[in-house]
Design an enzyme around this catalytic site. Structure first.
Site: not given
Length: 305
Positions: A253, A185, A110
């Site tokens: 993140k 995502k 990701t």
């Protein structure tokens, strides 16, 4: 896809030499599932000990990402942060300097949509195909080969790699041009952020009311409030299991990437920003290596004050 064409494509991919960079909580199982399907694998992980199970299953452990690329037809990567993606693709002994023309690189980390586009552009200039293909489903989905896989890139490259994706996941979709997998995502992570805080607050309330958490999940998890988070991570909370299926530090993140992309689109996401702050508090408490259900500890501590 017509059945005959599908069979032909799967036959063509039989015996494909797989390269795998990143054998962490999810990557290890994903690579193992490809090996179970009959593919040979060359693997690399920055911490070599994390490749031990794959090596025992027959994988060849390499010293650099470049060595993986030189021995592979399709190179998959799933590492921690965008800076790690940058390093394994563009750094010294990186993938793109070593991969042969005609090979395919697939980043399943990701990461940033803009970085996915950079990889695609650089790879295309060398005659290498590139897909961004982040996943959802956590350690359970990786182990059971039931991941959702969101792909960005060219249709012909997606169709070529689809038989390999099917070794790792069930819900596999080409979402659009390079970077589209990463944007999808981000949508996933935004939704997960909201459902995670709802899961935690729901179970904190139930605990304070003296209810049995598993019994609560049995009821609300099968109704309108049901979600993957309550039925899977909620069960872990009930067992006081905060081991990572997905690390808090990686979720922080991801939320940071989503917020940065939202700012670039002049889009306000106040719910996501609030949840990110709770997870940053988890990091400040030294909980960054717990699973995302570790948010329960943060809110429990706040309510104990």
């Amino acid at each position: 896809m017509p059945a005959a064409r599908k069979t032909s494509m799967e036959n063509k991919m039989a015996g494909t030499r797989i390269g795998w960079v990143g054998s962490g909580v999810m990557g290890k199982s994903m690579c193992a599932n490809l090996m179970k399907a009959g593919h040979t694998a060359h693997v690399y992980n920055r911490t070599r000990s994390k490749t031990a199970e794959l090596e025992a299953a027959g994988a060849v452990v390499c010293e650099t990402p470049a060595e993986v690329a030189r021995n592979s037809d399709v190179i998959f990567t799933i590492v921690g942060f965008p800076v790690d993606v940058e390093e394994v693709y563009f750094g010294k002994d990186g993938i793109l300097d070593a991969a042969a023309a005609g090979s395919v690189v697939v980043d399943m980390t990701t990461s940033e949509p803009s970085l996915a586009k950079r990889i695609y552009d650089a790879a295309s200039g060398k005659g290498i195909a590139a897909l961004d293909a982040p996943v959802s489903g956590g350690d359970i989905g990786a182990r059971d080969a039931t991941l959702a896989i969101m792909v960005g890139g060219e249709k012909k490259d997606f169709e070529k790699i689809l038989p390999l994706f099917k070794c790792m996941g069930k819900n596999i979709q080409l979402m659009g041009a390079p970077g589209a997998g990463q944007h999808t995502k981000m949508s996933n992570q935004i939704l997960i952020a909201g459902t995670m805080i709802g899961t935690v607050e729901s179970l904190l309330y139930a605990s304070k009311a003296g209810l049995d958490l598993d019994e609560v999940i049995d009821v609300i998890g099968s109704g309108a409030a049901g979600s993957w988070s309550i039925n899977n991570l909620g069960r872990r909370i009930a067992k006081n299991d905060f081991n990572p299926g997905f690390f808090i530090k990686h979720f922080v993140k991801d939320m940071g990437i989503a917020l940065a992309e939202a700012r670039a689109m002049n889009l306000a996401l106040p719910g996501l920003a609030m949840v990110q702050q709770f997870y940053i508090a988890a990091q400040a408490q030294g909980l960054e290596n717990l699973g995302t259900q570790g948010l329960y500890k943060v809110l429990a501590t706040m309510n104990a004050l």
